[in-house]
Each structure stands twice: as C-alpha cells, then as structure tokens.
Design an enzyme around this catalytic site. Structure first.
Site, PDB file in Angstrom:
ATOM      1  CE1 TYR A  83       1.211   0.975   4.085  1.00  9.23           C
ATOM      2  CE2 TYR A  83       0.885  -1.419   4.327  1.00  9.23           C
ATOM      3  CZ  TYR A  83       1.548  -0.297   4.873  1.00  9.23           C
ATOM      4  OH  TYR A  83       2.209  -0.197   5.934  1.00  9.23           O
ATOM      5  N   GLY A  84       2.116   1.127  -0.046  1.00  6.51           N
ATOM      6  CA  GLY A  84       3.139   2.350   0.371  1.00  6.51           C
ATOM      7  C   GLY A  84       4.229   2.330  -0.787  1.00  6.51           C
ATOM      8  CD  GLU A 130       8.160  -3.008   4.242  1.00  2.78           C
ATOM      9  OE1 GLU A 130       8.354  -1.951   4.870  1.00  2.78           O
ATOM     10  OE2 GLU A 130       7.480  -2.809   3.301  1.00  2.78           O
TER      11      GLU A 130
END
Length: 182
Positions: free
Chosen positions: A21-22, A96
């Site tokens: 989503y980013g 991440e």
C-alpha cells in the site's frame, strides 16, 4: 531424494500473497525490490486491490506510510497485490524491519480492483505490513485519527529514503520521539 530436500523444494516453491500500500508499489521508491523479485521470478504482480475493511493509513517520520491494525477505523485502503516466494518474502521482511520492531506482517482481507465499492465478493486472504503494535495506535492518535485511503505520489514526494536519514538512529526511536513530542 531425502525428506529434507523435498521440504526445501516445497518451501522454495511456496508463495505468499502480499498487499503493498506504500513505498513498495509501482512508481514508488522501494518498488525496486519488488521489481528485482519479479525479474528473478520470485514475485508476480496480481493487480490493484483494496482492503475489505477500513484501516488507518497514516504517514509517520520521514513520510513513511503505516497501515495500522485497527480494523473498522480509517478508510478502505487501496494498494497492490503480489504473489511472492518464500525467499522473496524474507527480503521484504528485511526491508520492512520486521525483526527490528518496525513493521509486523499480519493477515489482511482484500477485494480485487482497488475500488472501494466492491462488497467483498471474491475476497482474498493475504498479508500486509502493519505498523508494529508497540506504536501503531499511538501514531493513529498522534495523527488526530485522520488517515488516507491511498498513499499517492503527493505523499511519496516527501518520503525520505533510508540512505538520506540520520545515521545511527533507529526508526523505532524516531517514532518514539515523534509520539512523545507536542
């Protein structure tokens, strides 16, 4: 062939559905990793998807996007779905910072098309990278419980790449400092 070899081959062939989503999305700064994985046949782009439920999506320090595990709050979030090999997943987890307490990879239910109007027919179970539970809710509150439905080029312009950030400072410490500031 030994059982160890069979299990090793099975884990190499296993795939995981990952919602981006980013900054891992196409056209954003960390997509280079997804592209490398796709070039190595370790990932496949499956298309635009949207969260089935609403979630908070906010930007923290360095304009890093965070999906927060508070289903029912925020907006239905638009993003992309990828099928990723186990080896590719390990590389995504490293980027991440899952071992460092930055993000957590958790289950998330998605609907195809990236359209908010989809009522959940054909929903897909995947995983997404959520803000670590140690700061996620605090970040949502700090942002006035106002979030986005999509991380766009506008937010991406303000993103600060890891090599441009303060050296020797952990992002989780930056977040803690941000959350404790007025």
């Amino acid at each position: 062939m030994s059982d160890d070899n069979i299990n090793s081959n099975e884990s190499k062939q296993q795939t995981h559905l990952i919602f981006s989503y980013g900054t891992l999305k196409r056209g954003f700064p960390n997509h280079y990793l997804m592209q490398q994985l796709m070039d190595q046949n370790a990932a496949v782009f499956l298309g635009p998807y949207c969260t089935h439920e609403s979630y908070p999506l906010v930007c923290g320090p360095y304009n890093i996007p965070y999906l927060i595990n508070l289903p029912g709050s925020g907006n239905r979030v638009k993003g992309e779905l990828y099928s990723v090999s186990t080896q590719g997943l390990a590389r995504l987890d490293e980027l991440e910072g899952t071992r460092l307490g930055h993000y957590e990879r958790l289950p998330i239910r998605l609907v195809e098309g990236g359209r908010e109007g989809n009522d959940g027919n054909g929903a897909v179970e995947a995983e997404g990278y959520f803000a670590n539970r140690s700061f996620g809710e605090g970040l949502w509150e700090k942002k006035g419980k106002v979030g986005m439905n999509e991380y766009t080029e506008y937010e991406g312009q303000e993103y600060v790449a890891i090599d441009k950030r303060a050296k020797g400072v952990r992002i989780v410490d930056e977040i803690a400092s941000f959350l404790s500031s007025d």
